[in-house]
Design a protein around this motif. Structure first.
Motif, PDB file in Angstrom:
ATOM      1  N   GLY A 526     -26.999  40.072  62.084  1.00  0.00           N
ATOM      2  CA  GLY A 526     -27.833  40.667  63.127  1.00  0.00           C
ATOM      3  C   GLY A 526     -28.994  41.496  62.649  1.00  0.00           C
ATOM      4  O   GLY A 526     -29.403  42.424  63.356  1.00  0.00           O
ATOM      5  N   ASP A 531     -31.933  37.694  66.245  1.00  0.00           N
ATOM      6  CA  ASP A 531     -30.522  37.405  65.977  1.00  0.00           C
ATOM      7  C   ASP A 531     -29.575  38.229  66.837  1.00  0.00           C
ATOM      8  O   ASP A 531     -28.373  38.279  66.569  1.00  0.00           O
ATOM      9  CB  ASP A 531     -30.198  37.682  64.495  1.00  0.00           C
ATOM     10  CG  ASP A 531     -31.052  36.856  63.554  1.00  0.00           C
ATOM     11  OD1 ASP A 531     -31.389  35.727  63.934  1.00  0.00           O
ATOM     12  OD2 ASP A 531     -31.364  37.344  62.450  1.00  0.00           O
ATOM     13  N   LEU A 532     -30.096  38.898  67.851  1.00  0.00           N
ATOM     14  CA  LEU A 532     -29.275  39.842  68.593  1.00  0.00           C
ATOM     15  C   LEU A 532     -28.428  39.178  69.670  1.00  0.00           C
ATOM     16  O   LEU A 532     -27.613  39.837  70.310  1.00  0.00           O
ATOM     17  CB  LEU A 532     -30.154  40.939  69.205  1.00  0.00           C
ATOM     18  CG  LEU A 532     -30.960  41.745  68.168  1.00  0.00           C
ATOM     19  CD1 LEU A 532     -31.690  42.889  68.849  1.00  0.00           C
ATOM     20  CD2 LEU A 532     -30.070  42.263  67.043  1.00  0.00           C
ATOM     21  N   LEU A 534     -25.910  35.983  69.630  1.00  0.00           N
ATOM     22  CA  LEU A 534     -25.327  35.037  68.687  1.00  0.00           C
ATOM     23  C   LEU A 534     -24.172  34.301  69.352  1.00  0.00           C
ATOM     24  O   LEU A 534     -23.180  34.907  69.744  1.00  0.00           O
ATOM     25  CB  LEU A 534     -24.836  35.783  67.438  1.00  0.00           C
ATOM     26  CG  LEU A 534     -24.358  34.928  66.260  1.00  0.00           C
ATOM     27  CD1 LEU A 534     -25.503  34.097  65.703  1.00  0.00           C
ATOM     28  CD2 LEU A 534     -23.776  35.834  65.166  1.00  0.00           C
ATOM     29  N   PRO A 567     -23.520  39.833  65.506  1.00  0.00           N
ATOM     30  CA  PRO A 567     -24.838  40.469  65.376  1.00  0.00           C
ATOM     31  C   PRO A 567     -24.756  41.986  65.530  1.00  0.00           C
ATOM     32  O   PRO A 567     -25.763  42.682  65.385  1.00  0.00           O
ATOM     33  CB  PRO A 567     -25.621  39.860  66.543  1.00  0.00           C
ATOM     34  CG  PRO A 567     -24.574  39.694  67.609  1.00  0.00           C
ATOM     35  CD  PRO A 567     -23.285  39.344  66.886  1.00  0.00           C
ATOM     36  N   THR A 643     -30.568  45.185  73.182  1.00  0.00           N
ATOM     37  CA  THR A 643     -31.811  45.172  72.406  1.00  0.00           C
ATOM     38  C   THR A 643     -32.607  46.467  72.564  1.00  0.00           C
ATOM     39  O   THR A 643     -33.282  46.906  71.631  1.00  0.00           O
ATOM     40  CB  THR A 643     -32.687  43.978  72.829  1.00  0.00           C
ATOM     41  OG1 THR A 643     -32.909  44.040  74.249  1.00  0.00           O
ATOM     42  CG2 THR A 643     -32.008  42.670  72.486  1.00  0.00           C
ATOM     43  N   ARG A 646     -30.945  48.987  70.265  1.00  0.00           N
ATOM     44  CA  ARG A 646     -31.191  48.608  68.869  1.00  0.00           C
ATOM     45  C   ARG A 646     -32.634  48.940  68.474  1.00  0.00           C
ATOM     46  O   ARG A 646     -32.889  49.419  67.363  1.00  0.00           O
ATOM     47  CB  ARG A 646     -30.907  47.123  68.675  1.00  0.00           C
ATOM     48  CG  ARG A 646     -31.415  46.551  67.346  1.00  0.00           C
ATOM     49  CD  ARG A 646     -30.643  47.072  66.124  1.00  0.00           C
ATOM     50  NE  ARG A 646     -29.385  46.388  65.978  1.00  0.00           N
ATOM     51  CZ  ARG A 646     -29.247  45.228  65.312  1.00  0.00           C
ATOM     52  NH1 ARG A 646     -30.287  44.636  64.777  1.00  0.00           N
ATOM     53  NH2 ARG A 646     -28.053  44.678  65.212  1.00  0.00           N
TER      54      ARG A 646
END
Length: 973
Positions: A526, A531-532, A534, A567, A643, A646
């Motif tokens: 991740g 790639d968040l 998966l 991820p 997201t 993150r």
């Protein structure tokens, strides 16, 4: 001292002049090693030549200068000592003379000179317990060295070493022994056949003693060592061993880097052979000055003597234990002075911990010797005075060194005072218990034993180093229960671990079983922004309450999920874990294939709130709450990271790296991370600094970080070997353990760190950076809290809202708020002063009415007044007491009390005022009011004639006032 003055030596005039005045020979060309070797051969005396039984005396500075001049006269460039804080990230401190040349020896950097000579400051603490106990162990020492980088080699190094030792230093040849590597026949022949050392004084030794290697692979080679013999009368038979410390001292080591070892262990000759040598300055000074140990040389003994003076001791007549303590002070003070000069500050980690430990040992030894009050600055002044020839910068840093030592001594003295009574009580109990075993089940002893749990209490609650407790206990004749201490330490680690983890990651039958089923562990996939989300993440384990289960169902059920790939970032390296969702079908894949198309199944949704690493970091444990559906082992899910969160975390993590770089620029390169926390809402960064940052420094740091953000620099990541990363200059967190392969995150030209966390791809993504606070969290450690990206925007919006609200309330423009607030503060201060004056006037008026209630003093002499005066604060109560004392005359004693009101309800204030004649009679206001306040659960004090105190329990006021009356009436006026 001139080499020409050595009796029985014949040295050519050119060699004598070159040794004394190397600058006169700076234009000589020394490129021909053959010519140089030939010159050495003509001046080197044979081992059998006549010699004085003892070498001539030389001072420490003379020993240093003679070495450097000797090699300068042979084409070596004199280079300065490098800092005790090395550029090499693989070592904590400079521990050897060759460290500054390591990149050259390893082929990582080109040579700047062909030959070099240095006197290098070094600090080693691996043998700290031997300091003072042996004749020559030190923490701080100087290593004299001569180096060849692909220029001259074995023959010249050996012949010059012999000439330096026997001609310049005048060591009798028959007192010098030599060791060689057992397979190095070339070195053996040179010593025996060219130099002429008697074979009976040459010893072959194995690789453990006489073979140097830079690591498992790389440059290596044999070495040869020179030893001085204090007792040649004991003979040279084969039974003589150079490891006999009572007879021999090693003073010069020659390393011949001539081989390279590959990964298979194969040795091949190096194309360019190097020479690395080291001579301990303190050891040679001991030999030449004829003293029994290094501590009694002129390099260290003045410090020892000063400590002895402060302790009221005669060093020569002091008992062995006291002499050892004085030697420790002499050694450690040198180390502390040079470390502080090179920018190291006391802290609880890394170099700072080494420094703090050394300085606290100095303070501890001083206490054991009976030195009272602050003393380390006085001893340090001597070390500073001796530092000129070693490092001239020390004198220039004297003020900072002294101030830091005084500050640290005050801090540790306070710690000692707090814990000393505890330790005294513990030792008294241990002595009373006699020969009983430790109370916590530790080791037993034939004498009194301090329980390990007690020693740990001192360590954990009062900061007592274990070695301090041990030495104080031994001084009292009490042994220390080491197993009990270790057991208490282990129990604390277990408690700390349990408090940090929401899931018991070591539970038997739980995660350990899952680890066995997934040897490769969870694959983290991740890092990239894409790639968040998966798909195809297989459930390999489920845990409920730490126990493995096969299926989980029910809304609101808590569960821990282990996936084969994810991820989600698991909390580590100061960065918090990701949160998000796991989605999928409630049916297992096998059920889905066997069911009809009409079979219905609700969608699975699990909210992930935390992710922790387990099984040694191999498994990622996703903790969350089942929102709908059911979950089985073997299912394939889609993992979705939040997201937004993150993105905020990434911004804060990269900002943390930029912050560290900015702090290094503003505060100095020695600034380093002491801890960090990276969250979605903020970042926290701890670093070493012994003072608060100024507002100007904070603003400068902000400007640097925001400038790098505005530069829109790309961040790069690379996976490489740990050694390669360190060689490239990547910053590593001291105390962290790294795998052989590491991830390096770099903002080119700004920051390069070993880091496994998530970061922005470009600094522009950070948006903005703002410091929220700067504070102290521990001695020598400061903390910055800051916000970046969206969190910074939200913080600035909050501030803007507050300021706008203030401006509206004050009816001024935004920019006029500070001025208006300052004006209001001035008005409030003036009003408060007026109110206090009025209260004081009221208090004096009330006091006037009390004067008539005074009673005769002891024996009918003077006047005494002890009364409660309601509704007065401390200042007004003092005004009243002073006014009453003036009315009553001398001798007189006044003690007034007043109960608190409002928020201070339940509390009580006291003031005692005594006339001069009463004070002269022995009664003191400070002691009186302190004892009275103690009855009400408080305390206080002041001057003999006027003092204040406070109490927490006003219900005890009658008893307190009665104590005051009894005490005053029992005094003598």
């Amino acid at each position: 001292m001139s080499p020409a003055a050595h009796a029985g030596r014949i040295v050519p005039a050119a060699a004598r002049v070159a040794g004394l005045f190397p600058s006169h020979f700076s234009s000589r060309h020394h490129s021909s090693t053959v010519a140089a070797a030939a010159d050495v051969a003509t001046t080197t005396p044979q081992a059998g030549a006549a010699a004085a039984p003892h070498p001539p005396k030389m001072s420490g500075p003379e020993v240093r200068q003679a070495f450097l001049s000797f090699f300068q006269g042979r084409g070596h460039t004199k280079l300065p000592s490098s800092s005790l804080v090395p550029e090499d990230p693989t070592v904590l401190l400079t521990i050897a003379g060759m460290l500054q040349f390591k990149p050259v020896f390893l082929g990582q950097a080109p040579r700047k000179v062909a030959r070099a000579t240095t006197s290098q400051k070094c600090v080693r603490t691996n043998d700290i317990d031997n300091v003072g106990a042996t004749a020559r162990h030190h923490t701080f020492f100087e290593m004299l060295g001569n180096f060849s980088f692909g220029d001259y080699f074995k023959k010249e190094a050996i012949m010059w070493a012999w000439e330096l030792s026997t001609v310049v230093y005048g060591l009798p040849p028959e007192r010098v022994w030599v060791s060689v590597y057992e397979e190095d026949e070339e070195a053996l022949a040179l010593w025996r056949d060219v130099v002429g050392v008697d074979p009976s004084r040459i010893r072959k030794m194995g690789a453990a003693d006489n073979f140097w290697a830079s690591g498992p692979t790389g440059p290596c080679g044999p070495c040869s060592e020179l030893y001085y013999d204090f007792h040649p009368e004991r003979g040279t038979g084969p039974e003589v061993t150079l490891e006999d410390d009572s007879r021999f001292i090693e003073f010069y080591n020659l390393v011949f880097m001539e081989l390279n070892r590959d990964a298979a262990g194969t040795l091949t000759p190096l194309a360019a052979k190097n020479i690395d040598t080291g001579m301990g300055l303190e050891r040679m000074a001991q030999i030449l000055q004829g003293v029994p140990n290094n501590y009694e040389t002129d390099l260290i003994f003045p410090i020892v003597a000063k400590a002895a003076e402060l302790a009221g001791l005669d060093y020569a007549a002091a008992p062995p234990a006291a002499q050892t303590a004085l030697k420790v002070i002499g050694d450690h003070v040198r180390a502390v002075v040079y470390l502080l000069s090179d920018g190291v500050l006391p802290s609880n980690v890394g170099r700072g911990y080494v420094l703090r430990r050394l300085l606290r040992r100095v303070i501890m030894k001083g206490r054991l010797l009976g030195i009272q009050g602050e003393f380390t600055p006085a001893v340090a002044q001597v070390a500073i005075a001796l530092s000129g020839d070693c490092d001239p910068a020390v004198a220039g840093n004297a003020g900072r060194i002294i101030a830091e030592m005084a500050r640290e001594e005050a801090l540790f003295s306070a710690t000692l005072s707090k814990g000393q009574k505890q330790l005294d009580d513990m030792l008294a109990r241990a002595l009373a218990a006699g020969s009983s075993s430790s109370s916590d089940g530790g080791s037993s002893s034939s004498g009194p034993v301090l329980a390990g749990a007690d020693a740990f209490l001192l360590y954990d609650s009062f900061g007592f180093p274990l070695e301090l407790t041990r030495e104080l206990a031994e001084a009292a004749g009490v042994a220390l229960d080491d197993p009990g201490f270790e057991a208490a330490m282990a129990a604390q680690r277990a408690r700390s671990s349990a408090s940090r983890e929401a899931v018991d990651l070591t539970a038997d039958g739980g995660l350990s079983q899952l680890a066995a089923a997934l040897p490769a562990g969870t694959s983290f996939e991740g890092y990239g922004a894409s790639d968040l989300v998966l798909a195809g993440c297989r459930v390999v384990g489920l845990l409920q309450d730490g126990a493995p289960v096969q299926e989980v169902a029910g809304q609101g059920v808590a569960v821990d999920v282990v996936l084969d790939r994810t991820p989600f970032y698991a909390e580590s390296g100061g960065q918090v874990a990701d949160s998000g969702y796991l989605r999928g079908s409630s049916s297992s894949s096998s059920e889905a294939s066997s069911s009809s198309s009409s079979s219905s199944s609700s969608d699975l949704l699990l909210e992930v709130s935390d992710v922790q690493k387990g099984a040694g970091g191999r498994l990622f444990v996703h903790s969350g709450m089942l929102q709908q559906g059911s979950l089985r082992v073997g299912q394939e899910l889609t993992a979705e990271v939040d997201t937004s969160l993150r993105r905020r975390i990434r911004a804060h993590h990269t900002a943390t790296h930029l912050l560290q770089s900015a702090l290094k620029q503003v505060l100095g390169p020695d600034t380093c991370q002491q801890g960090s926390l990276v969250e979605a809402g903020r970042l926290r960064f701890d670093f070493n600094l012994s003072r608060p940052m100024t507002q100007e420094e904070i603003s400068f740091v902000e400007a640097l970080v925001n400038g790098w953000v505005a530069d829109a620099s790309p961040t790069t990541t690379a996976v490489m070997g740990l050694k390669e990363a360190r060689a490239a200059g990547a910053v590593a967190m001291f105390g962290e353990k790294y795998e052989d392969t590491v991830r390096v995150v770099e903002v080119p030209g700004v920051s390069m760190e070993l880091c496994g966390g998530t970061h922005v791809s470009n600094t522009a993504e950070i948006g903005s950076f703002k410091v929220v606070s700067e504070s102290g969290v521990a001695s020598g450690v400061r903390r910055i809290e800051a916000v970046a990206g969206q969190a910074a925007v939200e913080y600035l919006q909050l501030l803007d809202g507050v300021v706008r609200q203030l401006a509206g309330s004050l009816r001024v423009k935004l920019e006029d708020v500070p001025g208006r607030v300052a004006a209001l503060q001035d008005e409030l201060k003036a009003a408060s002063k007026q109110l206090a004056d009025v209260k004081a006037q009221v208090a004096v008026a009330k006091a006037g009415a009390l004067a008539s209630q005074a009673v005769p003093g002891p024996g009918g002499v003077g006047r005494v007044l002890v009364e409660e005066l309601p509704g007065l604060d401390g200042k007004a109560l003092q005004e009243a007491a002073v006014s009453l004392l003036a009315q009553l005359g001398d001798p007189a004693a006044v003690l007034l009390a007043s109960r608190g009101e409002g928020e201070a309800a339940g509390k009580v204030s006291f003031v005692a005022a005594l006339s001069p004649q009463v004070v002269k009679g022995g009664l003191q206001a400070g002691k009186l009011v302190g004892a009275v306040a103690k009855v009400c659960g408080g305390g206080g004090g002041g001057k003999p004639g006027l003092a204040q105190a406070g109490g927490k329990d006003a219900s005890q006021l009658p008893q307190a006032l009665q104590l005051a009356k009894d005490t005053i009436m029992g005094a003598s006026f």
